[in-house]
Design an enzyme around this catalytic site. Sequence first.
Site, short mmCIF file in Angstrom:
data_model
loop_
_atom_site.label_atom_id
_atom_site.label_comp_id
_atom_site.label_asym_id
_atom_site.label_seq_id
_atom_site.Cartn_x
_atom_site.Cartn_y
_atom_site.Cartn_z
N LYS A 11 90.28 1.40 -38.70
CA LYS A 11 91.67 2.07 -38.56
C LYS A 11 92.85 1.24 -38.45
O LYS A 11 92.65 -0.23 -38.47
CB LYS A 11 91.77 2.84 -37.08
CG LYS A 11 90.67 4.05 -36.95
CD LYS A 11 91.04 4.87 -35.68
CE LYS A 11 90.07 5.91 -35.43
NZ LYS A 11 90.40 6.78 -34.28
N TYR A 51 91.62 15.13 -39.96
CA TYR A 51 91.63 15.57 -38.59
C TYR A 51 91.95 16.82 -38.34
O TYR A 51 92.24 16.91 -37.16
CB TYR A 51 92.56 14.28 -37.65
CG TYR A 51 91.71 13.05 -37.76
CD1 TYR A 51 90.79 12.82 -36.77
CD2 TYR A 51 92.48 12.00 -38.31
CE1 TYR A 51 90.23 11.56 -36.62
CE2 TYR A 51 91.75 10.66 -38.21
CZ TYR A 51 90.70 10.39 -37.27
OH TYR A 51 90.15 9.38 -37.13
N ASN A 114 92.28 3.24 -31.49
CA ASN A 114 90.94 2.78 -31.12
C ASN A 114 89.97 1.97 -31.89
O ASN A 114 88.81 2.03 -31.93
CB ASN A 114 90.14 3.77 -30.28
CG ASN A 114 90.22 4.96 -31.12
OD1 ASN A 114 90.37 5.03 -32.26
ND2 ASN A 114 89.72 6.15 -30.42
N HIS A 117 86.60 4.73 -36.49
CA HIS A 117 86.08 6.06 -36.48
C HIS A 117 84.74 6.01 -36.66
O HIS A 117 84.10 5.16 -37.26
CB HIS A 117 86.74 6.96 -37.56
CG HIS A 117 86.26 8.36 -37.77
ND1 HIS A 117 86.45 9.18 -37.01
CD2 HIS A 117 85.14 8.61 -38.54
CE1 HIS A 117 85.73 10.39 -37.44
NE2 HIS A 117 84.76 9.99 -38.37
N GLU A 128 82.47 14.19 -44.05
CA GLU A 128 83.50 12.87 -44.35
C GLU A 128 83.12 12.07 -45.37
O GLU A 128 84.15 11.22 -46.01
CB GLU A 128 83.41 12.22 -42.76
CG GLU A 128 84.04 13.30 -41.72
CD GLU A 128 83.79 12.58 -40.37
OE1 GLU A 128 84.32 13.30 -39.42
OE2 GLU A 128 83.16 11.67 -40.11
P1 DAT Z 1 86.32 9.79 -31.32
O1 DAT Z 1 87.19 9.20 -32.39
O2 DAT Z 1 85.74 8.94 -30.11
O3 DAT Z 1 85.25 10.68 -32.06
P2 DAT Z 1 87.99 12.53 -30.77
O4 DAT Z 1 87.05 12.90 -31.96
O5 DAT Z 1 87.62 13.07 -29.50
O6 DAT Z 1 87.34 10.94 -30.42
O7 DAT Z 1 89.26 12.02 -31.21
C1 DAT Z 1 89.68 11.61 -32.59
C2 DAT Z 1 90.85 10.57 -32.42
O8 DAT Z 1 92.06 11.15 -31.81
C3 DAT Z 1 90.24 9.36 -31.44
O9 DAT Z 1 89.73 8.52 -32.06
C4 DAT Z 1 91.88 9.22 -31.05
C5 DAT Z 1 92.64 10.16 -30.95
N1 DAT Z 1 92.62 10.65 -29.80
C6 DAT Z 1 91.52 11.47 -29.04
N2 DAT Z 1 91.80 11.57 -27.73
C7 DAT Z 1 93.14 11.26 -27.54
C8 DAT Z 1 94.30 11.32 -26.13
N3 DAT Z 1 93.61 11.90 -25.17
N4 DAT Z 1 95.34 10.78 -26.80
C9 DAT Z 1 95.48 10.14 -27.80
N5 DAT Z 1 95.09 10.22 -28.86
C10 DAT Z 1 93.65 10.77 -28.79
MG MG Z 2 85.59 12.23 -33.32
#
Ligand code: DAT
Ligand code: MG
Length: 140
Positions: A11, A51, A114, A117, A128
């Site tokens: 990212k 997303y 973070n 992905h 994807e």
């Molecule tokens: P992951 O990337 O671990 O699969 P996810 O699919 O739940 O997590 O969410 C996609 C992305 O969205 C994640 O990498 C970062 C962002 N995100 C998730 N939860 C969040 C939160 N509570 N606050 C801000 N960004 C968040």
């Molecule tokens: Mg995810």
Amino acid sequence: MAGNLTFTMIKPDAVRGGHIGAILAKINEAGFRIVAMKYTKLSEEKAGEFYAVHRERPFYGELVSFMSSGPIVAAALEKNNAVDDFRKLIGATDPSKAEPGTIRALFAKSIGENAVHGSDSDENAAIEIAFHFAGTEMFR
Ligand code: DAT
Ligand code: MG
């Protein structure tokens, strides 16, 4: 049977931090083979589409703007049990909860920024990969 392909993005935060090489090294050391890769930048529209499943979440706007804020590295990765093993390698979404030694524990700043992905299912990995790569860009 678990599939052997997953999809990842390094990212914008990790690219800005100069961590492309270190993250790719961790991926290779963990036994994944890179079968497709590109250094690119998502438009806001493309990030929103990628997303779209999170459209209703409160952080969606922030997520789309962050993911289109700079270049990313997109890659398709091959290994037995690729999706689950890669989720283990990257660690929890929130880096403060990620296991020590995982990519997010090492390189991520926050839950929103973070570092990497990783696909969450074989079905989404296929979707994807097809979103980012043509068949002619895959080398298996
Ligand atoms: P992951 O990337 O671990 O699969 P996810 O699919 O739940 O997590 O969410 C996609 C992305 O969205 C994640 O990498 C970062 C962002 N995100 C998730 N939860 C969040 C939160 N509570 N606050 C801000 N960004 C968040
Ligand atoms: Mg995810």
